[in-house]
Design an enzyme around this catalytic site. Structure first.
Site, short mmCIF file in Angstrom:
data_model
loop_
_atom_site.label_atom_id
_atom_site.label_comp_id
_atom_site.label_asym_id
_atom_site.label_seq_id
_atom_site.Cartn_x
_atom_site.Cartn_y
_atom_site.Cartn_z
N LYS A 113 11.04 -7.06 1.90
CA LYS A 113 9.58 -7.96 1.11
C LYS A 113 10.16 -8.89 0.38
CE LYS A 113 6.51 -4.21 1.35
NZ LYS A 113 5.29 -3.66 0.59
N LYS A 197 6.81 -2.63 11.86
CA LYS A 197 5.84 -1.68 11.43
C LYS A 197 4.36 -2.21 11.23
CE LYS A 197 5.63 -1.15 6.61
NZ LYS A 197 4.91 0.03 5.53
N LYS A 200 -0.27 -3.76 6.29
CA LYS A 200 -1.43 -4.68 5.73
C LYS A 200 -1.21 -6.18 5.25
CE LYS A 200 -2.39 -1.07 2.47
NZ LYS A 200 -0.90 -0.72 1.55
#
Ligand code: AQP
Length: 336
Positions: A113, A197, A200
């Site tokens: 991230k 994966k 969102k």
């Protein structure tokens, strides 16, 4: 010995998708009839990345609506948002002092991230796993249903519990939690890239099926989902290194509650266009009623706010009692 208690959370960071549903929420629903369950909208986790405050509030309600629409019973379970129970943050601070910096630096989610610009990531993103450990352990939860991407964070929760129990000489105070990861759909992958994966925050909306997508959009997304040129294999071994094919077949198996080998028995040797239309039918049948229910529930915001308020009160009762004990163990004095 600790009483079996389930805890899990979902971030209100946008539309929930098929990965959240098959990897986590479906499991939440299955567990609700067997155990005491606490399900939380983890809004404090969401702000580790910048959020629009107005959207964050509406996403919180939408996440609650998605829980209920997916089949969570609001009477049976404790359902609330993390920011309402301040004991999560208080215990997270204590865990910031228990966990080691080296442990944080090893977390793959932080690396993914934060990306290349690690120095510019928020401190919150780095210590996210400590807050997650606090979310779970403030309730002395014993089992946590999650997708496979959260496994490393749960291992860290176990390490924190063990270190706390050792450091403060209170063996067995915190339980050593067990992850509950669904075997078949531990990780639903992106429809555009079978090695990533479904998420969102991925830019392309065509990489995921959102719970609120309508039939036409689902059909279109599945039709455009990446595959390869070979037909569907007849044997499991034929799915090796075919990430996109394996993902679509696993989704079909999971939605229809059958083994992957059964799907290969039915579709082996056929091309993907035949399979994709069947997959679309199954996804539409499962997801569209949930999406319709979410839309309906969102029309009654005071009902959803009422659930959060009621849930927060119940959660607070358990959390406050445990926090009192924890403060006492650590040597902190709380006068009020
Ligand atoms: N692709 C996935 N496959 C299986 N399980 C998944 N989960 C998320 N994506 C998949 C599981 O859903 C639960 C809630 O996840 P979250 O929203 O709290 O955070 P996340 O894992 O970071 O999910 P996203 O969609 O990737 O969100 P963003 O993009 O905001 O970071 C967890 O149990 C998770 O394992």
């Amino acid at each position: 010995m600790h009483k079996k208690r389930i805890f899990s959370g979902v971030q209100p960071t946008g539309n929930l998708h098929l990965g959240n549903y098959l990897g986590a929420i479906q499991n939440f629903v299955n567990l609700q009839n067997k155990f005491e369950c606490i399900y939380c909208v983890v809004d404090l986790h969401a702000i580790t990345n910048r959020q629009n405050p107005k959207e964050l509030k509406s996403n919180t309600l939408e996440t609650i609506a998605s829980f209920i629409a997916s089949g969570l019973n609001v009477e049976k379970n404790i359902i609330f948002n993390q920011a309402s129970v301040s004991a999560h943050s208080e215990l997270a601070w204590i865990f910031n002092c228990v966990a080691r910096i080296g442990w944080m630096n090893r977390m793959t989610q932080f690396k993914e991230k934060a990306g290349k610009n690690k120095e510019n990531a928020s401190v919150g993103l780095l210590v996210y796993p400590n807050l997650m450990a606090a979310d779970i352990l403030i309730y002395k939860a014993t089992h946590v249903p999650v997708g496979e991407d959260q496994k490393q964070h749960l291992e860290l929760t176990r390490d924190i519990a063990k270190k706390f129990n050792n450091d403060f000489n209170c063996q067995d105070f915190f339980p050593i939690v067990e992850p509950l990861i669904s075997n078949e759909m531990a990780r639903v992958m992106s429809l555009r890239d079978g090695k990533k994966k479904m998420s969102k925050s991925e830019d392309s909306d065509f990489s995921r099926i959102n719970l609120k997508d309508g039939k036409d959009l689902i059909d279109q997304k599945i039709r455009k989902a990446k595959t390869d040129n070979d037909p569907i294999p007849e044997q499991l071994s034929g799915l090796k290194n075919r990430y996109e094919a394996a993902n679509l077949i696993s989704i079909y198996a999971s939605i229809n509650n059958i083994e992957v080998s059964k799907v290969l028995d039915e579709f082996g040797g056929k091309n993907f266009s035949t399979f994709k239309s069947k997959l679309s039918e199954s996804v539409v049948e499962k997801i569209c009623p949930i999406g319709n229910e979410i839309t309906k529930l969102l029309k009654d915001k005071s009902y959803l706010n009422g659930i959060l308020e009621k849930g927060a009160k119940k959660a607070e009762l358990i959390a406050k009692n445990n926090l009192k004990e924890i403060y006492n163990i650590v040597g902190l004095t709380k006068y009020i």
